[in-house]
Write an enzyme that holds these catalytic residues in place. Structure first.
Site, PDB file in Angstrom:
ATOM      1  N   PRO A 123      17.994  41.704 -49.647  1.00  0.00           N
ATOM      2  CA  PRO A 123      17.750  40.877 -50.609  1.00  0.00           C
ATOM      3  C   PRO A 123      19.097  39.729 -49.813  1.00  0.00           C
ATOM      4  CG  PRO A 123      17.123  42.460 -52.235  1.00  0.00           C
ATOM      5  CD  PRO A 123      17.678  42.826 -50.398  1.00  0.00           C
TER       6      PRO A 123
ATOM      7  N   ILE B  58      23.578  50.036 -58.266  1.00  0.00           N
ATOM      8  CA  ILE B  58      24.563  49.743 -59.256  1.00  0.00           C
ATOM      9  C   ILE B  58      26.001  49.152 -58.585  1.00  0.00           C
ATOM     10  CG2 ILE B  58      23.575  51.609 -60.795  1.00  0.00           C
ATOM     11  CD1 ILE B  58      26.707  53.518 -60.299  1.00  0.00           C
ATOM     12  N   THR B  59      26.784  48.741 -59.103  1.00  0.00           N
ATOM     13  CA  THR B  59      27.957  48.687 -58.443  1.00  0.00           C
ATOM     14  C   THR B  59      28.884  48.985 -58.731  1.00  0.00           C
ATOM     15  OG1 THR B  59      28.072  46.305 -59.651  1.00  0.00           O
ATOM     16  CG2 THR B  59      26.906  46.267 -57.285  1.00  0.00           C
TER      17      THR B  59
ATOM     18  N   TYR C 292      28.967  51.095 -51.859  1.00  0.00           N
ATOM     19  CA  TYR C 292      27.879  49.487 -52.420  1.00  0.00           C
ATOM     20  C   TYR C 292      27.125  48.946 -50.853  1.00  0.00           C
ATOM     21  CZ  TYR C 292      24.412  47.104 -53.741  1.00  0.00           C
ATOM     22  OH  TYR C 292      23.360  46.426 -53.908  1.00  0.00           O
TER      23      TYR C 292
ATOM     24  N   GLY D  70      15.916  42.761 -63.791  1.00  0.00           N
ATOM     25  CA  GLY D  70      16.087  41.539 -62.834  1.00  0.00           C
ATOM     26  C   GLY D  70      14.711  42.118 -61.739  1.00  0.00           C
ATOM     27  N   ILE D  71      15.398  42.750 -60.364  1.00  0.00           N
ATOM     28  CA  ILE D  71      14.788  42.407 -59.107  1.00  0.00           C
ATOM     29  C   ILE D  71      13.300  43.180 -59.225  1.00  0.00           C
ATOM     30  CG2 ILE D  71      14.257  43.088 -57.168  1.00  0.00           C
ATOM     31  CD1 ILE D  71      17.401  41.804 -55.946  1.00  0.00           C
TER      32      ILE D  71
HETATM   33  N1  CAA Z   1      37.532  37.268 -48.776  1.00  0.00           N
HETATM   34  C1  CAA Z   1      38.808  37.452 -48.451  1.00  0.00           C
HETATM   35  N2  CAA Z   1      39.784  37.719 -49.644  1.00  0.00           N
HETATM   36  C2  CAA Z   1      39.268  38.128 -50.543  1.00  0.00           C
HETATM   37  C3  CAA Z   1      38.087  38.472 -51.441  1.00  0.00           C
HETATM   38  C4  CAA Z   1      37.096  37.752 -49.555  1.00  0.00           C
HETATM   39  N3  CAA Z   1      35.710  37.922 -50.257  1.00  0.00           N
HETATM   40  N4  CAA Z   1      37.768  38.302 -52.390  1.00  0.00           N
HETATM   41  C5  CAA Z   1      38.950  38.307 -53.041  1.00  0.00           C
HETATM   42  N5  CAA Z   1      40.082  38.109 -52.153  1.00  0.00           N
HETATM   43  C6  CAA Z   1      41.272  38.136 -51.403  1.00  0.00           C
HETATM   44  C7  CAA Z   1      41.435  37.661 -52.900  1.00  0.00           C
HETATM   45  O1  CAA Z   1      41.951  36.131 -53.221  1.00  0.00           O
HETATM   46  C8  CAA Z   1      43.277  37.568 -53.818  1.00  0.00           C
HETATM   47  O2  CAA Z   1      44.055  37.338 -52.691  1.00  0.00           O
HETATM   48  P1  CAA Z   1      45.446  37.098 -53.403  1.00  0.00           P
HETATM   49  O3  CAA Z   1      46.120  38.025 -54.029  1.00  0.00           O
HETATM   50  O4  CAA Z   1      46.164  37.006 -51.575  1.00  0.00           O
HETATM   51  O5  CAA Z   1      45.519  36.144 -53.857  1.00  0.00           O
HETATM   52  C9  CAA Z   1      43.252  39.390 -52.798  1.00  0.00           C
HETATM   53  O6  CAA Z   1      41.811  39.342 -52.658  1.00  0.00           O
HETATM   54  C10 CAA Z   1      42.419  40.077 -54.395  1.00  0.00           C
HETATM   55  O7  CAA Z   1      41.237  39.047 -55.491  1.00  0.00           O
HETATM   56  P2  CAA Z   1      41.506  39.582 -56.453  1.00  0.00           P
HETATM   57  O8  CAA Z   1      41.996  38.740 -57.762  1.00  0.00           O
HETATM   58  O9  CAA Z   1      39.391  38.910 -56.703  1.00  0.00           O
HETATM   59  O10 CAA Z   1      41.310  41.159 -57.133  1.00  0.00           O
HETATM   60  P3  CAA Z   1      41.361  42.085 -58.136  1.00  0.00           P
HETATM   61  O11 CAA Z   1      40.799  43.314 -57.730  1.00  0.00           O
HETATM   62  O12 CAA Z   1      40.579  41.702 -59.116  1.00  0.00           O
HETATM   63  O13 CAA Z   1      39.095  42.241 -57.759  1.00  0.00           O
HETATM   64  C11 CAA Z   1      36.906  42.619 -56.719  1.00  0.00           C
HETATM   65  C12 CAA Z   1      38.295  42.183 -56.112  1.00  0.00           C
HETATM   66  C13 CAA Z   1      36.307  43.844 -57.265  1.00  0.00           C
HETATM   67  C14 CAA Z   1      36.298  42.461 -55.079  1.00  0.00           C
HETATM   68  C15 CAA Z   1      36.602  40.863 -57.011  1.00  0.00           C
HETATM   69  O14 CAA Z   1      37.182  40.705 -55.962  1.00  0.00           O
HETATM   70  C16 CAA Z   1      34.874  40.778 -56.462  1.00  0.00           C
HETATM   71  O15 CAA Z   1      34.056  41.472 -57.707  1.00  0.00           O
HETATM   72  N6  CAA Z   1      34.582  40.262 -56.059  1.00  0.00           N
HETATM   73  C17 CAA Z   1      32.809  40.301 -55.684  1.00  0.00           C
HETATM   74  C18 CAA Z   1      32.428  41.139 -54.914  1.00  0.00           C
HETATM   75  C19 CAA Z   1      30.968  41.325 -54.670  1.00  0.00           C
HETATM   76  O16 CAA Z   1      30.540  40.081 -54.103  1.00  0.00           O
HETATM   77  N7  CAA Z   1      30.263  42.073 -55.731  1.00  0.00           N
HETATM   78  C20 CAA Z   1      28.648  41.350 -55.493  1.00  0.00           C
HETATM   79  C21 CAA Z   1      27.804  41.941 -56.262  1.00  0.00           C
HETATM   80  S1  CAA Z   1      26.442  41.389 -56.639  1.00  0.00           S
HETATM   81  C22 CAA Z   1      25.425  42.998 -55.346  1.00  0.00           C
HETATM   82  O17 CAA Z   1      25.960  43.584 -54.959  1.00  0.00           O
HETATM   83  C23 CAA Z   1      24.193  42.236 -55.384  1.00  0.00           C
HETATM   84  C24 CAA Z   1      24.174  42.411 -54.121  1.00  0.00           C
HETATM   85  O18 CAA Z   1      23.339  42.859 -52.865  1.00  0.00           O
HETATM   86  C25 CAA Z   1      24.120  41.220 -53.188  1.00  0.00           C
END
Ligand code: CAA
Length: 241
Positions: free
Chosen positions: A178, A86-87, A148, A13-14
């Site tokens: 980033p 890590i996440t 994180y 990766g990065i």
């Molecule tokens: N804003 C508002 N609501 C959200 C949301 C958001 N960003 N994401 C999810 N929700 C809501 C969903 O719509 C859902 O609502 P309903 O039950 O009313 O439908 C509820 O929250 C639950 O969502 P999920 O079904 O997705 O819940 P989950 O428990 O299965 O997963 C989670 C939750 C783990 C946070 C998952 O949504 C996820 O992985 N999201 C991405 C998080 C992310 O962006 N990580 C970045 C990784 S990369 C990185 O970190 C590198 C970097 O530096 C940028």
């Protein structure tokens, strides 16, 4: 000028892009990894950069690992890139203490560990470049990332404090924040979440690891001697700070 550089989380990766960029700039580079042996071996074979396996969350491992790197490179380390991270994405009300600790230890405490080991010798030699790879999510917060976001925000405060302490000793300390970059970590984000995120990136695409690596190489260079304590955001316009 050739300097000795170490990049944590540097085989994928990065981090891998940063290591290659620093090598291309004429530095002697070593990288640290912890988990994926096959990826590390493929990286080493491809670019010839030596790889070292240790857990940067553990202080004693950083002490012995750095000693080995310096022995092999034949001198002290001038450039440190704290990139390992890590996440463990999960909403706080379901997050375990272990998921909290793992992320804080790997992403934030690792910065203390590596800096604590290397800063004394940088101070003695009156030169050093430290670049901490933070994240947009440490600046703006992110649903599902209390651990994180806390670690990455912590890196920004750490960067500024250490920059103040180090400025008179020729050591610069900066952070890069980033946005969403095309890496394995981002590929692991669920599809519907990713669609939501992409829609928030004005340039309309993920970043590339090389776009972060070029910033890090600049901050590591002699040309960046007047830049310290700064956070450089590279996120395609997703969050303007
Ligand atoms: N804003 C508002 N609501 C959200 C949301 C958001 N960003 N994401 C999810 N929700 C809501 C969903 O719509 C859902 O609502 P309903 O039950 O009313 O439908 C509820 O929250 C639950 O969502 P999920 O079904 O997705 O819940 P989950 O428990 O299965 O997963 C989670 C939750 C783990 C946070 C998952 O949504 C996820 O992985 N999201 C991405 C998080 C992310 O962006 N990580 C970045 C990784 S990369 C990185 O970190 C590198 C970097 O530096 C940028």
């Amino acid at each position: 000028m050739s300097r000795n550089a170490v990049v944590t989380g540097g085989t994928r990766g990065i981090g891998a892009a940063i290591a290659r960029q620093l090598q291309a700039a004429g530095n002697a580079v070593a990288v640290v990894y912890h988990g994926n042996d096959a990826a590390a071996e493929a990286f080493r074979k491809d670019c010839g950069i030596p790889v070292y396996k240790w857990n940067v969350a553990d202080f004693a491992s950083c002490e012995s690992g750095v000693a080995a790197v310096q022995r092999d490179l034949g001198g002290p380390i001038d450039v440190l890139v704290n990139n390992a991270g890590i996440t463990r994405d999960v909403v706080l009300h379901k997050m375990t203490a272990e998921q909290w600790r793992e992320v804080i230890d790997t992403d934030l405490t690792s910065c203390f560990n590596m800096c604590r080991v290397l800063v004394p010798s940088m101070r003695e030699r009156s030169f050093g470049r430290i670049i901490n790879v933070a994240s947009i999510n440490g600046q703006k917060g992110q649903f599902g990332q209390a651990n994180y976001a806390a670690a990455k925000a912590g890196m920004l405060g750490f960067t500024k404090a250490l920059a103040l302490e180090s400025a008179a000793k020729g050591i610069t300390v900066n952070a890069v924040a980033p946005g969403y970059i095309g890496t394995d970590m981002v590929a692991a984000v669920p599809k519907d979440s990713m669609a939501r995120i992409l829609a928030q990136i004005p340039v309309g695409r993920l970043g590339q690891p090389e776009e972060i690596a070029r910033i890090v190489a600049f901050l590591a260079s002699d040309a960046a001697g007047f830049i310290t304590g700064s956070t450089l955001s590279a996120n395609g316009g997703q969050y303007m700070i």
